[in-house]
Design an enzyme around this catalytic site. Structure first.
Site, PDB file in Angstrom:
ATOM      1  N   TYR A  57      24.100 -10.141  27.764  1.00  0.00           N
ATOM      2  CA  TYR A  57      24.009  -9.592  26.405  1.00  0.00           C
ATOM      3  C   TYR A  57      23.927 -10.725  25.387  1.00  0.00           C
ATOM      4  O   TYR A  57      23.126 -10.676  24.444  1.00  0.00           O
ATOM      5  CB  TYR A  57      25.221  -8.710  26.105  1.00  0.00           C
ATOM      6  CG  TYR A  57      25.334  -8.330  24.641  1.00  0.00           C
ATOM      7  CD1 TYR A  57      24.391  -7.492  24.051  1.00  0.00           C
ATOM      8  CD2 TYR A  57      26.369  -8.821  23.842  1.00  0.00           C
ATOM      9  CE1 TYR A  57      24.475  -7.150  22.711  1.00  0.00           C
ATOM     10  CE2 TYR A  57      26.463  -8.481  22.504  1.00  0.00           C
ATOM     11  CZ  TYR A  57      25.515  -7.649  21.941  1.00  0.00           C
ATOM     12  OH  TYR A  57      25.599  -7.322  20.608  1.00  0.00           O
ATOM     13  N   HIS A  58      24.735 -11.750  25.587  1.00  0.00           N
ATOM     14  CA  HIS A  58      24.716 -12.877  24.655  1.00  0.00           C
ATOM     15  C   HIS A  58      23.362 -13.568  24.650  1.00  0.00           C
ATOM     16  O   HIS A  58      22.811 -13.890  23.591  1.00  0.00           O
ATOM     17  CB  HIS A  58      25.809 -13.885  25.021  1.00  0.00           C
ATOM     18  CG  HIS A  58      25.876 -15.047  24.079  1.00  0.00           C
ATOM     19  ND1 HIS A  58      25.071 -16.149  24.211  1.00  0.00           N
ATOM     20  CD2 HIS A  58      26.635 -15.261  22.976  1.00  0.00           C
ATOM     21  CE1 HIS A  58      25.335 -17.001  23.236  1.00  0.00           C
ATOM     22  NE2 HIS A  58      26.274 -16.494  22.473  1.00  0.00           N
ATOM     23  N   HIS A  59      22.807 -13.783  25.840  1.00  0.00           N
ATOM     24  CA  HIS A  59      21.520 -14.474  25.925  1.00  0.00           C
ATOM     25  C   HIS A  59      20.422 -13.723  25.179  1.00  0.00           C
ATOM     26  O   HIS A  59      19.667 -14.315  24.400  1.00  0.00           O
ATOM     27  CB  HIS A  59      21.122 -14.663  27.389  1.00  0.00           C
ATOM     28  CG  HIS A  59      21.660 -15.921  27.998  1.00  0.00           C
ATOM     29  ND1 HIS A  59      21.384 -17.168  27.498  1.00  0.00           N
ATOM     30  CD2 HIS A  59      22.466 -16.127  29.076  1.00  0.00           C
ATOM     31  CE1 HIS A  59      21.980 -18.093  28.229  1.00  0.00           C
ATOM     32  NE2 HIS A  59      22.651 -17.482  29.192  1.00  0.00           N
ATOM     33  N   ASP A  76      28.032 -19.212  26.776  1.00  0.00           N
ATOM     34  CA  ASP A  76      27.737 -18.332  25.647  1.00  0.00           C
ATOM     35  C   ASP A  76      26.271 -18.428  25.342  1.00  0.00           C
ATOM     36  O   ASP A  76      25.751 -19.031  24.553  1.00  0.00           O
ATOM     37  CB  ASP A  76      28.611 -18.653  24.436  1.00  0.00           C
ATOM     38  CG  ASP A  76      28.360 -19.986  23.803  1.00  0.00           C
ATOM     39  OD1 ASP A  76      27.917 -20.888  24.506  1.00  0.00           O
ATOM     40  OD2 ASP A  76      28.605 -20.112  22.595  1.00  0.00           O
TER      41      ASP A  76
END
Length: 302
Positions: free
Chosen positions: A174-176, A302
């Site tokens: 999701y962060h990527h 992250d």
């Protein structure tokens, strides 16, 4: 059904706002509101000869990052499925080189891009820290573009995880994809708060990829250091929310110009708030919940 229609209407309006840009429209060469800082030296490649062209490309194609994100997710799930009954790849040397290269890149980006922001913080009022973009033809603009492109490269982090059959949590992918999409949209409008966001992310990645280079080489790192890396990542998200709150205050309570659209600001709030919640959840599970006390949790990329 009425609520559904209202949701669709608002969604369509938001999408229209996301694709409404002011910079370089109708033949304009206005660079927007930007810092006046001039670097004392620059390497030959640290410049953008035609920022207007680059910006228009981002304005036209930023949404392709959404398609890339979908393909990325399908590809990752497909690889996981294909490896279900196979042994994991070792990849120790490639992983060390990968993390080492990204660590060097992030450190260089932090030092070079951050110089512009740090000068503003020393010499200008706080308002300009987050409402003035970097100069589109100076060193910071080059490292801003490199930052955006690096978000495509960093999708490779996930390949190392799935090929080595390590746990892949929602926070990771999701962060990527969220950062990839937001970064390209921000580049399309020269989001001023991006100066703070990029500097923080370069710093966090300098710490994180250095940590991963060391651990990938087989060196055991004390648990407090791993915990500190996660704290750096989580603090970055908290600072992102704070910066976005300040920009919102400027827009709602002053007539000061600020180089960030409300649509982009809405994305920033959505992304940084969810990141903050997810990183706090990860931090608690990794370092304070009872089961994690017996585990060897490591900070997530992250």
């Amino acid at each position: 059904m009425e609520y559904l229609h209202e949701f669709q209407r608002r969604g369509a309006e938001f999408w229209k706002d996301l694709n409404t840009f002011e910079l370089y429209q109708n033949g304009s060469v206005d660079h927007g509101i930007h810092s006046g800082y001039k670097y004392s030296w620059a390497l030959p490649f640290e410049k953008l000869e035609n920022p207007e062209h680059v910006t228009r490309l981002l304005q036209q194609y930023w949404h392709w990052t959404i398609y890339i994100s979908v393909v990325y997710f399908i590809l990752i799930k497909g690889i996981q499925y294909l490896l279900t009954n196979r042994k994991p790849f070792d990849l120790k040397i490639p992983l060390v080189l990968w993390n080492g290269a990204l660590a060097v890149f992030s450190i260089a980006g932090f030092l070079r891009f951050g110089e512009d922001l740090f000068d503003t913080m020393k010499t200008r009022p706080a308002y300009e820290w987050v409402c003035y973009s970097c100069h589109p033809k100076d060193v910071a603009a080059f490292w801003s573009l490199m930052f955006a492109l690096s978000k495509l490269v960093e999708l490779g982090d996930t390949l190392f995880i799935v090929l080595r059959k390590k746990p892949l949590i929602f926070l990771h992918y999701y962060h990527h994809v969220a950062v990839l999409i937001y970064t390209f949209h921000s580049g399309a409008e020269h989001t001023a708060a991006g100066r703070a966001f990029i500097t923080m992310n370069y710093f966090a990645h300098s710490v994180m990829y250095t940590y991963y280079t060391i651990t990938a080489s087989g060196i055991r790192v004390p648990r407090p250091i791993a915990k500190s890396v996660t704290i750096v990542q989580t603090t970055q998200m908290l600072a992102g929310v704070a910066v976005s709150c300040f920009v919102l205050w400027v827009k709602d309570n002053t007539n000061w110009p600020c180089q960030q659209s409300r649509a982009n600001l809405g994305l920033a709030f959505l992304i940084y708030t969810t990141f903050l919640v997810l990183f706090l959840h990860f931090y608690w599970r990794a370092y304070h919940s009872r089961p994690a006390a017996k585990s060897t949790q490591r900070p997530k990329k992250d």
